[in-house]
Design a protein around this motif. Structure first.
Motif, PDB file in Angstrom:
ATOM      1  N   TYR A 119       4.670   1.780  -5.743  1.00 46.29           N
ATOM      2  CA  TYR A 119       3.949   2.044  -6.979  1.00 46.29           C
ATOM      3  C   TYR A 119       4.936   2.142  -8.143  1.00 46.29           C
ATOM      4  O   TYR A 119       6.115   2.453  -7.938  1.00 46.29           O
ATOM      5  N   GLN A 143       0.808  -1.218   0.000  1.00 51.31           N
ATOM      6  CA  GLN A 143       0.000   0.000   0.000  1.00 51.31           C
ATOM      7  C   GLN A 143       0.844   1.272   0.000  1.00 51.31           C
ATOM      8  O   GLN A 143       0.346   2.358  -0.265  1.00 51.31           O
ATOM      9  N   ARG A 176      -1.960  -5.439  -3.552  1.00 54.43           N
ATOM     10  CA  ARG A 176      -2.903  -4.362  -3.189  1.00 54.43           C
ATOM     11  C   ARG A 176      -4.329  -4.804  -3.457  1.00 54.43           C
ATOM     12  O   ARG A 176      -5.244  -4.527  -2.684  1.00 54.43           O
ATOM     13  N   HIS A 216      11.919   5.896  -3.576  1.00 51.91           N
ATOM     14  CA  HIS A 216      11.948   4.446  -3.392  1.00 51.91           C
ATOM     15  C   HIS A 216      13.239   4.119  -2.636  1.00 51.91           C
ATOM     16  O   HIS A 216      14.279   3.871  -3.245  1.00 51.91           O
ATOM     17  N   ARG A 247       3.292   4.219  -1.146  1.00 49.29           N
ATOM     18  CA  ARG A 247       3.554   4.892  -2.419  1.00 49.29           C
ATOM     19  C   ARG A 247       4.899   4.449  -3.009  1.00 49.29           C
ATOM     20  O   ARG A 247       5.068   4.404  -4.219  1.00 49.29           O
TER      21      ARG A 247
END
Length: 146
Positions: A60, A55, A142, A103, A57
């Protein structure tokens, strides 16, 4: 976000662990194509993050791919100038913040390539294949576990 409890938590853990293992296996196979052992591919921490906290960010696609691209690019560029890995990692983290592609696992790249200066080009294919696997893993998790 709520945390699953009881049997649901165990099922979620097993699903996440399974995806982590499958992701690692896929990256090992990609590394074998270019004769690169898994411990030389800076993607294990990315897969761990994708499997345990899909979940966030940072799991992603923009963050995973952008973060690793920034870190690898800066590492390869700065290697020519003999800039220490710790400085390159800091530069990569700043660049990730500026570009909204944070990241943190990508900050490992400069250290890994400093420890194995012979890597260079061979790490690109398994690294970005690993990014693709991590993005798929986090996306699936997710949908499945949240």
């Amino acid at each position: 976000m709520h945390q699953p409890k009881g049997l649901t938590a165990i099922v979620v853990f097993v699903i996440r662990a399974t995806f982590f293992v499958l992701g690692i296996e896929a990256v090992i196979r990609a590394g074998a194509v270019v004769s690169l052992p898994i411990e030389r591919i800076p993607i294990i921490t990315t897969l761990a993050l994708a499997a345990t906290a899909p979940q966030l960010r940072a799991t992603y696609p923009r963050a995973v791919i952008g973060g690793h691209l920034i870190a690898l690019s800066l590492t390869l560029f700065c290697h020519v100038w003999l800039i220490p890995a710790v400085i390159v990692a800091a530069m990569a983290l700043v660049a990730m913040q500026v570009t909204a592609t944070v990241h943190p696992p990508a900050a490992l790249t400069p250290f890994l390539l400093a420890a194995h200066p012979d890597l260079g080009q061979p790490v690109v294919l398994p690294l970005f294949f690993g990014c693709l696997v991590a993005v798929i893993v986090s996306g699936l998790l997710r949908r499945v576990t949240t």
